[in-house]
Design a protein around this motif. Structure first.
Motif, PDB file in Angstrom:
ATOM      1  N   ASP A 103      20.863  48.971  42.655  1.00  0.00           N
ATOM      2  CA  ASP A 103      22.047  49.755  42.988  1.00  0.00           C
ATOM      3  C   ASP A 103      23.309  48.922  42.787  1.00  0.00           C
ATOM      4  OD1 ASP A 103      22.150  48.056  45.185  1.00  0.00           O
ATOM      5  OD2 ASP A 103      21.133  49.469  46.499  1.00  0.00           O
ATOM      6  N   SER A 104      24.439  49.520  43.111  1.00  0.00           N
ATOM      7  CA  SER A 104      25.729  48.879  42.827  1.00  0.00           C
ATOM      8  C   SER A 104      25.969  47.633  43.666  1.00  0.00           C
ATOM      9  CB  SER A 104      26.873  49.876  43.056  1.00  0.00           C
ATOM     10  OG  SER A 104      26.863  50.362  44.385  1.00  0.00           O
ATOM     11  N   ALA A 105      25.202  47.419  44.731  1.00  0.00           N
ATOM     12  CA  ALA A 105      25.369  46.207  45.523  1.00  0.00           C
ATOM     13  C   ALA A 105      25.075  44.954  44.705  1.00  0.00           C
ATOM     14  CB  ALA A 105      24.455  46.253  46.756  1.00  0.00           C
ATOM     15  N   TYR A 106      24.267  45.103  43.651  1.00  0.00           N
ATOM     16  CA  TYR A 106      23.917  43.975  42.791  1.00  0.00           C
ATOM     17  C   TYR A 106      24.769  43.958  41.519  1.00  0.00           C
ATOM     18  CZ  TYR A 106      19.822  43.903  45.807  1.00  0.00           C
ATOM     19  OH  TYR A 106      18.987  43.850  46.894  1.00  0.00           O
ATOM     20  N   GLY A 107      25.809  44.787  41.458  1.00  0.00           N
ATOM     21  CA  GLY A 107      26.629  44.892  40.271  1.00  0.00           C
ATOM     22  C   GLY A 107      27.869  44.038  40.287  1.00  0.00           C
ATOM     23  N   SER A 108      27.886  42.964  41.052  1.00  0.00           N
ATOM     24  CA  SER A 108      29.039  42.072  41.054  1.00  0.00           C
ATOM     25  C   SER A 108      29.106  41.297  39.745  1.00  0.00           C
ATOM     26  CB  SER A 108      28.954  41.097  42.232  1.00  0.00           C
ATOM     27  OG  SER A 108      27.811  40.272  42.120  1.00  0.00           O
ATOM     28  N   ALA A 109      30.295  40.790  39.444  1.00  0.00           N
ATOM     29  CA  ALA A 109      30.485  40.077  38.178  1.00  0.00           C
ATOM     30  C   ALA A 109      29.612  38.832  38.106  1.00  0.00           C
ATOM     31  CB  ALA A 109      31.964  39.702  38.019  1.00  0.00           C
ATOM     32  N   GLU A 110      29.475  38.099  39.199  1.00  0.00           N
ATOM     33  CA  GLU A 110      28.671  36.876  39.196  1.00  0.00           C
ATOM     34  C   GLU A 110      27.204  37.183  38.946  1.00  0.00           C
ATOM     35  OE1 GLU A 110      30.718  37.792  41.533  1.00  0.00           O
ATOM     36  OE2 GLU A 110      32.397  36.391  41.350  1.00  0.00           O
ATOM     37  N   ASP A 175      41.361  31.074  37.516  1.00  0.00           N
ATOM     38  CA  ASP A 175      41.686  30.639  38.868  1.00  0.00           C
ATOM     39  C   ASP A 175      40.410  30.289  39.631  1.00  0.00           C
ATOM     40  OD1 ASP A 175      40.510  33.057  39.455  1.00  0.00           O
ATOM     41  OD2 ASP A 175      42.347  34.040  40.097  1.00  0.00           O
ATOM     42  N   ASP A 176      40.559  29.969  40.900  1.00  0.00           N
ATOM     43  CA  ASP A 176      39.421  29.544  41.713  1.00  0.00           C
ATOM     44  C   ASP A 176      38.399  30.660  41.930  1.00  0.00           C
ATOM     45  OD1 ASP A 176      40.635  27.093  41.899  1.00  0.00           O
ATOM     46  OD2 ASP A 176      41.603  27.531  43.831  1.00  0.00           O
ATOM     47  N   GLU A 177      38.819  31.911  41.815  1.00  0.00           N
ATOM     48  CA  GLU A 177      37.908  33.040  42.017  1.00  0.00           C
ATOM     49  C   GLU A 177      37.277  33.539  40.724  1.00  0.00           C
ATOM     50  OE1 GLU A 177      40.106  36.026  44.038  1.00  0.00           O
ATOM     51  OE2 GLU A 177      40.329  34.858  45.892  1.00  0.00           O
ATOM     52  N   GLY A 178      37.547  32.861  39.606  1.00  0.00           N
ATOM     53  CA  GLY A 178      36.926  33.227  38.345  1.00  0.00           C
ATOM     54  C   GLY A 178      37.625  34.353  37.610  1.00  0.00           C
ATOM     55  N   PHE A 179      38.939  34.518  37.800  1.00  0.00           N
ATOM     56  CA  PHE A 179      39.695  35.579  37.131  1.00  0.00           C
ATOM     57  C   PHE A 179      40.767  34.973  36.230  1.00  0.00           C
ATOM     58  CE2 PHE A 179      38.028  37.927  40.765  1.00  0.00           C
ATOM     59  CZ  PHE A 179      37.609  39.100  40.153  1.00  0.00           C
ATOM     60  N   LEU A 208      43.785  41.757  35.738  1.00  0.00           N
ATOM     61  CA  LEU A 208      42.836  40.685  36.012  1.00  0.00           C
ATOM     62  C   LEU A 208      41.569  40.901  35.192  1.00  0.00           C
ATOM     63  CD1 LEU A 208      43.100  40.352  39.907  1.00  0.00           C
ATOM     64  CD2 LEU A 208      44.305  39.049  38.155  1.00  0.00           C
ATOM     65  N   ARG A 209      41.071  39.832  34.618  1.00  0.00           N
ATOM     66  CA  ARG A 209      39.825  39.894  33.838  1.00  0.00           C
ATOM     67  C   ARG A 209      38.894  38.789  34.312  1.00  0.00           C
ATOM     68  NH1 ARG A 209      37.829  41.910  29.051  1.00  0.00           N
ATOM     69  NH2 ARG A 209      36.273  40.624  27.980  1.00  0.00           N
ATOM     70  N   SER A 210      37.657  39.177  34.655  1.00  0.00           N
ATOM     71  CA  SER A 210      36.678  38.212  35.132  1.00  0.00           C
ATOM     72  C   SER A 210      36.118  37.401  33.970  1.00  0.00           C
ATOM     73  CB  SER A 210      35.543  38.931  35.864  1.00  0.00           C
ATOM     74  OG  SER A 210      34.488  38.040  36.159  1.00  0.00           O
ATOM     75  N   ILE A 211      35.705  36.181  34.264  1.00  0.00           N
ATOM     76  CA  ILE A 211      35.060  35.367  33.237  1.00  0.00           C
ATOM     77  C   ILE A 211      33.709  35.952  32.848  1.00  0.00           C
ATOM     78  CG2 ILE A 211      36.244  33.252  33.900  1.00  0.00           C
ATOM     79  CD1 ILE A 211      33.780  32.466  35.491  1.00  0.00           C
ATOM     80  N   HIS A 212      33.171  36.866  33.674  1.00  0.00           N
ATOM     81  CA  HIS A 212      31.899  37.532  33.380  1.00  0.00           C
ATOM     82  C   HIS A 212      32.126  38.956  32.865  1.00  0.00           C
ATOM     83  CE1 HIS A 212      30.024  34.197  35.471  1.00  0.00           C
ATOM     84  NE2 HIS A 212      30.712  34.467  36.558  1.00  0.00           N
ATOM     85  N   GLU A 213      33.312  39.225  32.344  1.00  0.00           N
ATOM     86  CA  GLU A 213      33.614  40.590  31.914  1.00  0.00           C
ATOM     87  C   GLU A 213      32.727  41.028  30.746  1.00  0.00           C
ATOM     88  OE1 GLU A 213      35.511  44.033  32.823  1.00  0.00           O
ATOM     89  OE2 GLU A 213      35.787  42.082  33.802  1.00  0.00           O
ATOM     90  N   GLY A 214      32.266  40.087  29.931  1.00  0.00           N
ATOM     91  CA  GLY A 214      31.353  40.448  28.852  1.00  0.00           C
ATOM     92  C   GLY A 214      30.062  41.046  29.379  1.00  0.00           C
ATOM     93  N   ALA A 215      29.518  40.452  30.446  1.00  0.00           N
ATOM     94  CA  ALA A 215      28.303  41.002  31.064  1.00  0.00           C
ATOM     95  C   ALA A 215      28.588  42.349  31.720  1.00  0.00           C
ATOM     96  CB  ALA A 215      27.753  40.012  32.087  1.00  0.00           C
ATOM     97  N   ARG A 216      29.768  42.507  32.300  1.00  0.00           N
ATOM     98  CA  ARG A 216      30.135  43.792  32.897  1.00  0.00           C
ATOM     99  C   ARG A 216      30.256  44.878  31.826  1.00  0.00           C
ATOM    100  NH1 ARG A 216      33.138  43.764  37.758  1.00  0.00           N
ATOM    101  NH2 ARG A 216      34.856  44.901  36.777  1.00  0.00           N
TER     102      ARG A 216
END
Length: 313
Positions: A103-110, A175-179, A208-216
Motif C-alpha cells: 500500500d501507499s505506506a511503503y511508497g515513500s521516496a527512500e 539538501d539534508d532531506e534529499g531534495f 522540490l524534486r527528490s533524489i529518488h524521483e526517478g524511482a517515483r
C-alpha cells in the motif's frame, strides 16, 4: 542495584534497529514503563493504546507467508521491517522477488529508491505524494522535467533551474532531506499572466524534486499498466491473512512483553496460518487412488467438492 527488567533490556538492545528505535527520531508521546518498546498509537480508530505491528512478506502466487517481522506501530518502522524481510529472504532462501506489491505506506521516496536502485525490484506501490494542491494553483505534475538539461518547464514555457550562474566547484544542490530546489526567475513570474494561478503568495515558483524521483516516476508508470491492476487484486490475499489473524486466531492482544515476545507470538501465528494453508492444498497433490481409499474416513469433515479436482501429479 536491581536487575534490569527483560522487556526494558530488549528495548535498549533494539534502539538502533530500523524497525524499532531507529525508525523515527520523534519522541513518543507516552512510554510504557513495563514494555517501553511498545508504540502508543491510535491507529485502531478508537482509544489509543500501546501496541506492536506485525509485518508479513507473502508469496502472492500461493498466499504463503515467507517471513515475519515485528515492529513499532508506525509507518517508518513498517518500512524498515519490509527491508529487513526482503534482505533476509534473499540471504536464507535465495528468493529474489521481481515485484513488490504494497500500500501507499511503503511508497515513500527512500523506499522506492531502495527497491529500484539497490535491489532491482519493480515497485507495484502507490507513490506517497503530497504535491497535490487544493487551492486551484498549478500542481507539480503540470511542470515538465527535462532530464538532459536538468530543469523544469512551466505551463507558460519558462524554465525553472537550480542555479542561474556557474560555480567554480560544481554543486549538486541536494539538501539534508534529499531534495533539490528548482526556482523560476522573478522577472519571468512578475510579467506572467498566470502568476495568480501559479504562485500568488510568493515572488517566484519553486519546485522540490527528490533524489529518488526517478524511482517515483517508475512507480507511476507501473501504476498505469495491467500488471499493476493484477498486483492490486492479488494484494487482497495479504489483507485476508491479516483479517484471519485478528478475527479467527483472535490475536488482538499479546501475552508476552518486549520485542522478542512480540516476535515469538507473531511467528507462531504465521506458522499456524501456513499450516492451515498446507492442509487445504495437500489433497491436490495426492493421487486419486489414495484419495478413494481415504475418502470414507474423511468425508464427514471435508465436502466432496473439495477433492473433486484431485488429479494424479
Amino acid at each position: 542495584m536491581a536487575a534490569t527488567r527483560r522487556s526494558v533490556q530488549e528495548y535498549l538492545d533494539t534502539l538502533d534497529d530500523a524497525a524499532w528505535g531507529a525508525a523515527s527520531e520523534v519522541k513518543p508521546k507516552f512510554v510504557s514503563r513495563s514494555d517501553p518498546a511498545a508504540q502508543w498509537t491510535g491507529a485502531m480508530k478508537g482509544h489509543a493504546l500501546f501496541a506492536y505491528a506485525t509485518n508479513y512478506l507473502i508469496d502472492l502466487d500461493h498466499a504463503v507467508i515467507v517471513d515475519v517481522e515485528a515492529s513499532r506501530a508506525i509507518r517508518q518502522a513498517e518500512v524498515g521491517a519490509a527491508r529487513t524481510m526482503i534482505d533476509r529472504a534473499q540471504d536464507r532462501f535465495g528468493l529474489y522477488p521481481e515485484r513488490l506489491a504494497a500500500d501507499s505506506a511503503y511508497g515513500s521516496a527512500e523506499m522506492l529508491g531502495w527497491l529500484v536502485h539497490e535491489r532491482g525490484i519493480e515497485p507495484h506501490i502507490p507513490v506517497f505524494d503530497k504535491s497535490e494542491r487544493r487551492d486551484g494553483t498549478f500542481e507539480r505534475a503540470e511542470f515538465s522535467y527535462d532530464r538532459k538539461r536538468d530543469l523544469y518547464t512551466c505551463p507558460r514555457g519558462k524554465e525553472l533551474r537550480q542555479y542561474r550562474r556557474r560555480f567554480a566547484s560544481p554543486r549538486d544542490g541536494v539538501d539534508d532531506e534529499g531534495f533539490m530546489r528548482y526556482r523560476a526567475s522573478k522577472l519571468d513570474c512578475d510579467a506572467c499572466a498566470l502568476k495568480p494561478r501559479c504562485c500568488p503568495n510568493g515572488p517566484a515558483r519553486k519546485i522540490l524534486r527528490s533524489i529518488h524521483e526517478g524511482a517515483r516516476d517508475m512507480a507511476r508508470d507501473i501504476a498505469a499498466t495491467d500488471a499493476y491492476v493484477t498486483s492490486r487484486r492479488e494484494r487482497k490475499k495479504v489483507e485476508v491473512l491479516f483479517a484471519h489473524l485478528k478475527r479467527i486466531l483472535k490475536l488482538d492482544r499479546l501475552r508476552l512483553r518486549g520485542p522478542n515476545g512480540a516476535r515469538d507470538e507473531f511467528h507462531l501465528a504465521a506458522a499456524a496460518q501456513n499450516l492451515r494453508k498446507l492442509a487445504k492444498l495437500i489433497f491436490f497433490f495426492i493421487p486419486v487412488e489414495i484419495v478413494d481409499k481415504v475418502w470414507p474416513l474423511v468425508r464427514t469433515r471435508w465436502p466432496r467438492r473439495h477433492v473433486g479436482a484431485v488429479q494424479d501429479p
